[in-house]
Motif scaffolding. Structure first.
Motif, PDB file in Angstrom:
ATOM      1  N   GLU A 167       0.743  -1.274   0.006  1.00 25.80           N
ATOM      2  CA  GLU A 167      -0.036   0.018  -0.046  1.00 25.80           C
ATOM      3  C   GLU A 167       0.891   1.358  -0.108  1.00 25.80           C
ATOM      4  OE1 GLU A 167      -2.942   2.624   2.930  1.00 25.80           O
ATOM      5  OE2 GLU A 167      -2.290   0.325   3.654  1.00 25.80           O
ATOM      6  N   ILE A 168       0.792   2.296  -1.169  1.00 24.68           N
ATOM      7  CA  ILE A 168       1.406   3.496  -1.209  1.00 24.68           C
ATOM      8  C   ILE A 168       0.804   4.173  -0.101  1.00 24.68           C
ATOM      9  CG2 ILE A 168       2.110   5.305  -2.481  1.00 24.68           C
ATOM     10  CD1 ILE A 168       2.002   3.253  -4.873  1.00 24.68           C
ATOM     11  N   VAL A 169       1.728   4.615   0.954  1.00 26.95           N
ATOM     12  CA  VAL A 169       1.276   5.679   1.854  1.00 26.95           C
ATOM     13  C   VAL A 169       1.750   7.210   1.662  1.00 26.95           C
ATOM     14  CG1 VAL A 169       1.488   6.281   4.154  1.00 26.95           C
ATOM     15  CG2 VAL A 169       1.427   3.933   3.782  1.00 26.95           C
ATOM     16  N   GLN A 170       2.806   7.329   1.043  1.00 27.00           N
ATOM     17  CA  GLN A 170       3.376   8.581   0.452  1.00 27.00           C
ATOM     18  C   GLN A 170       4.447   8.510  -0.597  1.00 27.00           C
ATOM     19  OE1 GLN A 170       5.828  10.626   3.512  1.00 27.00           O
ATOM     20  NE2 GLN A 170       7.242  10.784   1.791  1.00 27.00           N
ATOM     21  N   GLU A 171       4.086   9.108  -1.565  1.00 31.06           N
ATOM     22  CA  GLU A 171       5.029   9.073  -2.741  1.00 31.06           C
ATOM     23  C   GLU A 171       6.151   9.684  -2.520  1.00 31.06           C
ATOM     24  OE1 GLU A 171       3.029  10.265  -6.456  1.00 31.06           O
ATOM     25  OE2 GLU A 171       1.344   8.749  -6.147  1.00 31.06           O
ATOM     26  N   PRO A 172       7.294   9.766  -3.419  1.00 33.13           N
ATOM     27  CA  PRO A 172       8.573  10.311  -2.993  1.00 33.13           C
ATOM     28  C   PRO A 172       8.181  11.864  -2.580  1.00 33.13           C
ATOM     29  CG  PRO A 172       8.929   8.947  -4.782  1.00 33.13           C
ATOM     30  CD  PRO A 172       7.280   9.037  -4.602  1.00 33.13           C
ATOM     31  N   THR A 173       8.621  12.385  -1.470  1.00 32.31           N
ATOM     32  CA  THR A 173       8.535  13.943  -1.049  1.00 32.31           C
ATOM     33  C   THR A 173       9.776  14.381  -0.489  1.00 32.31           C
ATOM     34  OG1 THR A 173       6.189  13.216  -0.467  1.00 32.31           O
ATOM     35  CG2 THR A 173       6.932  15.072   0.447  1.00 32.31           C
ATOM     36  N   ASP A 174      10.122  15.697  -0.922  1.00 30.92           N
ATOM     37  CA  ASP A 174      11.076  16.105   0.067  1.00 30.92           C
ATOM     38  C   ASP A 174      10.296  16.764   1.433  1.00 30.92           C
ATOM     39  OD1 ASP A 174      12.978  16.148  -2.348  1.00 30.92           O
ATOM     40  OD2 ASP A 174      11.975  17.865  -3.119  1.00 30.92           O
ATOM     41  N   GLN A 175      10.954  16.039   2.487  1.00 30.78           N
ATOM     42  CA  GLN A 175      10.630  16.451   3.712  1.00 30.78           C
ATOM     43  C   GLN A 175      11.485  17.609   4.194  1.00 30.78           C
ATOM     44  OE1 GLN A 175       8.258  15.000   4.920  1.00 30.78           O
ATOM     45  NE2 GLN A 175       8.139  13.166   3.948  1.00 30.78           N
ATOM     46  N   PHE A 176      10.742  18.416   5.064  1.00 27.87           N
ATOM     47  CA  PHE A 176      11.087  19.731   5.796  1.00 27.87           C
ATOM     48  C   PHE A 176      12.492  19.544   6.491  1.00 27.87           C
ATOM     49  CE2 PHE A 176       8.360  18.179   9.042  1.00 27.87           C
ATOM     50  CZ  PHE A 176       9.173  18.497  10.408  1.00 27.87           C
ATOM     51  N   GLY A 194      14.858  17.870   5.428  1.00 30.64           N
ATOM     52  CA  GLY A 194      16.188  17.610   4.688  1.00 30.64           C
ATOM     53  C   GLY A 194      16.219  16.320   3.830  1.00 30.64           C
ATOM     54  N   VAL A 195      15.368  15.439   4.045  1.00 26.73           N
ATOM     55  CA  VAL A 195      15.319  14.007   3.620  1.00 26.73           C
ATOM     56  C   VAL A 195      14.149  13.838   2.434  1.00 26.73           C
ATOM     57  CG1 VAL A 195      15.050  11.787   3.831  1.00 26.73           C
ATOM     58  CG2 VAL A 195      16.210  12.895   5.486  1.00 26.73           C
ATOM     59  N   ARG A 196      14.591  13.278   1.319  1.00 20.83           N
ATOM     60  CA  ARG A 196      13.329  13.067   0.248  1.00 20.83           C
ATOM     61  C   ARG A 196      13.092  11.587   0.788  1.00 20.83           C
ATOM     62  NH1 ARG A 196      13.066  11.557  -5.303  1.00 20.83           N
ATOM     63  NH2 ARG A 196      11.254  12.501  -6.278  1.00 20.83           N
ATOM     64  N   ASP A 197      11.804  11.349   0.799  1.00 19.83           N
ATOM     65  CA  ASP A 197      11.540   9.780   0.999  1.00 19.83           C
ATOM     66  C   ASP A 197      10.244   9.478   0.514  1.00 19.83           C
ATOM     67  OD1 ASP A 197       9.839  10.790   3.049  1.00 19.83           O
ATOM     68  OD2 ASP A 197      10.779   9.651   4.507  1.00 19.83           O
ATOM     69  N   ALA A 198       9.792   8.028   0.578  1.00 22.89           N
ATOM     70  CA  ALA A 198       8.648   7.573   0.101  1.00 22.89           C
ATOM     71  C   ALA A 198       8.275   6.853   1.317  1.00 22.89           C
ATOM     72  CB  ALA A 198       8.594   6.857  -0.997  1.00 22.89           C
ATOM     73  N   ALA A 199       6.870   6.168   1.567  1.00 25.51           N
ATOM     74  CA  ALA A 199       6.438   5.327   2.446  1.00 25.51           C
ATOM     75  C   ALA A 199       5.553   4.298   1.897  1.00 25.51           C
ATOM     76  CB  ALA A 199       5.871   6.031   3.562  1.00 25.51           C
ATOM     77  N   PHE A 200       5.485   3.180   2.277  1.00 24.83           N
ATOM     78  CA  PHE A 200       4.560   2.010   1.971  1.00 24.83           C
ATOM     79  C   PHE A 200       4.262   1.209   3.300  1.00 24.83           C
ATOM     80  CE2 PHE A 200       8.311   2.707  -0.820  1.00 24.83           C
ATOM     81  CZ  PHE A 200       7.551   2.947  -1.871  1.00 24.83           C
ATOM     82  N   ALA A 227       1.856  -7.273   5.136  1.00 22.98           N
ATOM     83  CA  ALA A 227       1.471  -7.235   6.772  1.00 22.98           C
ATOM     84  C   ALA A 227       0.814  -6.032   7.315  1.00 22.98           C
ATOM     85  CB  ALA A 227       2.642  -8.092   7.244  1.00 22.98           C
ATOM     86  N   GLY A 228       1.155  -5.079   6.659  1.00 25.87           N
ATOM     87  CA  GLY A 228       1.028  -3.847   7.171  1.00 25.87           C
ATOM     88  C   GLY A 228       1.883  -2.910   7.800  1.00 25.87           C
ATOM     89  N   ASN A 229       3.071  -3.450   7.850  1.00 25.62           N
ATOM     90  CA  ASN A 229       4.340  -2.658   8.647  1.00 25.62           C
ATOM     91  C   ASN A 229       4.634  -1.766   7.782  1.00 25.62           C
ATOM     92  OD1 ASN A 229       5.131  -4.773  10.690  1.00 25.62           O
ATOM     93  ND2 ASN A 229       5.571  -6.194   8.843  1.00 25.62           N
ATOM     94  N   MET A 230       5.207  -0.544   8.307  1.00 31.98           N
ATOM     95  CA  MET A 230       5.675   0.704   7.746  1.00 31.98           C
ATOM     96  C   MET A 230       6.832   0.585   6.944  1.00 31.98           C
ATOM     97  SD  MET A 230       4.798   3.838   6.687  1.00 31.98           S
ATOM     98  CE  MET A 230       3.058   4.231   7.574  1.00 31.98           C
ATOM     99  N   VAL A 231       7.058   0.956   5.834  1.00 32.88           N
ATOM    100  CA  VAL A 231       8.352   0.884   5.358  1.00 32.88           C
ATOM    101  C   VAL A 231       8.804   2.069   4.509  1.00 32.88           C
ATOM    102  CG1 VAL A 231       9.807  -0.535   3.453  1.00 32.88           C
ATOM    103  CG2 VAL A 231       8.072  -1.665   4.640  1.00 32.88           C
ATOM    104  N   ARG A 232       9.856   2.654   5.093  1.00 35.49           N
ATOM    105  CA  ARG A 232      10.058   4.079   4.286  1.00 35.49           C
ATOM    106  C   ARG A 232      11.357   3.818   3.710  1.00 35.49           C
ATOM    107  NH1 ARG A 232       6.777   7.997   6.349  1.00 35.49           N
ATOM    108  NH2 ARG A 232       7.720   9.639   5.406  1.00 35.49           N
ATOM    109  N   ILE A 233      11.715   4.690   2.396  1.00 36.79           N
ATOM    110  CA  ILE A 233      12.961   4.340   1.744  1.00 36.79           C
ATOM    111  C   ILE A 233      13.149   6.011   1.585  1.00 36.79           C
ATOM    112  CG2 ILE A 233      14.026   3.785  -0.205  1.00 36.79           C
ATOM    113  CD1 ILE A 233      11.923   1.492  -0.637  1.00 36.79           C
ATOM    114  N   SER A 234      14.308   6.346   1.780  1.00 31.49           N
ATOM    115  CA  SER A 234      14.858   7.712   1.590  1.00 31.49           C
ATOM    116  C   SER A 234      16.097   7.586   0.452  1.00 31.49           C
ATOM    117  CB  SER A 234      15.344   8.198   2.964  1.00 31.49           C
ATOM    118  OG  SER A 234      16.629   7.586   3.625  1.00 31.49           O
ATOM    119  N   GLN A 235      16.312   8.527  -0.016  1.00 28.49           N
ATOM    120  CA  GLN A 235      17.294   9.023  -0.866  1.00 28.49           C
ATOM    121  C   GLN A 235      18.577   9.297  -0.113  1.00 28.49           C
ATOM    122  OE1 GLN A 235      16.390   9.458  -4.698  1.00 28.49           O
ATOM    123  NE2 GLN A 235      18.773   9.355  -4.800  1.00 28.49           N
ATOM    124  N   ALA A 236      19.386   8.507  -0.599  1.00 21.50           N
ATOM    125  CA  ALA A 236      20.762   8.621   0.145  1.00 21.50           C
ATOM    126  C   ALA A 236      21.593   9.800  -0.413  1.00 21.50           C
ATOM    127  CB  ALA A 236      21.769   7.445  -0.339  1.00 21.50           C
TER     128      ALA A 236
END
Length: 134
Positions: A104-113, A115-121, A125-134
């Motif tokens: 389930e897509i929770v958040q499309e790639p977003t520039d966070q305040f 300083g990180v750019r990330d996405a969330a799924f 099983a329902g576990n939150m998975v976040r992926i950030s740009q290195a």
């Protein structure tokens, strides 16, 4: 003395769906699968950090009936801690997850305040998975 991280535990009610998401969609490498007393433990790691293993187990494995039910309820609500990954290609990782259709897509790639750019799924099983740009 040195201390380093070796394992992170994650719960999944459907081991096959978890394996498809983490191995086939995110590209983690399967290290081992163990069956015991009707439950499975799956161990995976990233190709760049093979020394850090993610152990996926079922909510009722090793727990009393009451505790297992409570853990399952928290998992179903998405209330358990998730995982945070880092990548050098957030847009590519996001598109792989979207195309696979097993999260389930929770958040499309977003520039966070902060300083990180990330996405969330949410994994299958329902576990939150976040992926950030290195």
């Amino acid at each position: 003395m040195t201390i380093s991280l070796s394992h992170v535990h994650l719960l999944a009610d459907d081991p096959d769906a978890a394996l498809a998401f983490y191995r086939d969609t995110l590209g983690l490498e399967l290290r081992s699968e163990v069956e015991n007393d009707g439950f499975r433990w799956i161990t995976l790691s990233t190709p760049d950090q093979p020394e850090i293993e993610i152990v996926i187990s079922q909510p009722r494995a090793g727990h009393s009936e009451e505790d297992g039910a409570a853990i399952e309820a928290l998992l179903a609500k998405g209330e358990l801690p998730g995982l945070l990954f880092r990548t050098d290609d957030l847009d590519g990782a996001f598109e792989r997850v979207r195309a696979a259709g097993n999260a389930e897509i929770v958040q499309e790639p977003t520039d966070q305040f902060w300083g990180v750019r990330d996405a969330a799924f949410r994994d299958p099983a329902g576990n939150m998975v976040r992926i950030s740009q290195a």
